[in-house]
Design an enzyme around this catalytic site. Sequence first.
Site, PDB file in Angstrom:
ATOM      1  CG  ASN A  53     -80.538  24.893  63.575  1.00  0.00           C
ATOM      2  OD1 ASN A  53     -81.248  24.366  64.430  1.00  0.00           O
ATOM      3  ND2 ASN A  53     -79.990  26.087  63.740  1.00  0.00           N
ATOM      4  CG  HIS A  83     -63.666  20.181  41.972  1.00  0.00           C
ATOM      5  ND1 HIS A  83     -62.829  19.158  42.370  1.00  0.00           N
ATOM      6  CD2 HIS A  83     -64.864  19.924  42.549  1.00  0.00           C
ATOM      7  CE1 HIS A  83     -63.501  18.320  43.145  1.00  0.00           C
ATOM      8  NE2 HIS A  83     -64.736  18.771  43.277  1.00  0.00           N
ATOM      9  CB  THR A 135     -70.061  34.641  44.993  1.00  0.00           C
ATOM     10  OG1 THR A 135     -70.637  35.940  44.796  1.00  0.00           O
ATOM     11  CG2 THR A 135     -71.067  33.576  44.588  1.00  0.00           C
ATOM     12  CE  LYS A 136     -67.911  40.044  43.425  1.00  0.00           C
ATOM     13  NZ  LYS A 136     -69.045  39.977  42.543  1.00  0.00           N
TER      14      LYS A 136
END
Length: 169
Positions: A53, A83, A135-136
């Site tokens: 979208n 990074h 994050t997991k």
Amino acid sequence: VRWGTGTMVYPYARLEPRRTGTIAFGERCTVHDHAVLIAQGGFIHLGDRVSVNPFCVLYGHGGLTIGNNVLIASHVVIIPANHQFADATTPIREQGETRLGIRIEDNVWLGTRATILDGVTIGQGAIVAAGAVVTKDVPPMAIVVGVPAKVIRYRDQSGLTELPAEALT
Ligand SMILES: CC(C)(COP(=O)(O)OP(=O)(O)OC[C@H]1O[C@@H](n2cnc3c(N)ncnc32)[C@H](O)[C@@H]1OP(=O)(O)O)[C@@H](O)C(=O)NCCC(=O)NCCS
């Protein structure tokens, strides 16, 4: 860029398969205006009937694999890279990147403004709430909310079908 039959990219969407990357669409995908797909040396592979979208940003650095029937609401950001920053005396921009890749299985819904970070798999049928930061790994049929995203409950497991190993390669 590889195109599947019936895939539609709106005129103000932007596809950047730059730096030897690839973007590949399955059939009947839709990419709405102001969405940006940047392969960034990696790949972005979309299955069939994926909708991206407005104002989504999808990167391909370490590889982004998206299954079939995946709904990606507006302003979702998916970044398969980080990074490196271990050396505090060197600018972060000079320390290189890690690139693990992200995999989003069939029938997933990513709510608006969700952010998906590198290295995760979002299991089949899962829902990521608006504004969540993943994050997991997210288990199949889970509903996750918040920052960082946590499971609040599971959808009915009867919606689960066995995923053929080759489906997401
Ligand atoms: C994830 C979602 C589907 C959950 O819907 P639901 O199962 O009806 O969940 P509920 O409204 O019953 O909420 C359950 C709990 O999660 C919390 N919650 C729901 N959505 C949340 C969100 N986006 N972020 C943080 N918490 C959230 C609720 O506050 C509630 O907490 P409580 O039990 O402490 O009161 C929905 O909230 C959502 O985020 N939808 C995305 C909408 C969207 O992006 N639409 C774009 C259209 S493509």
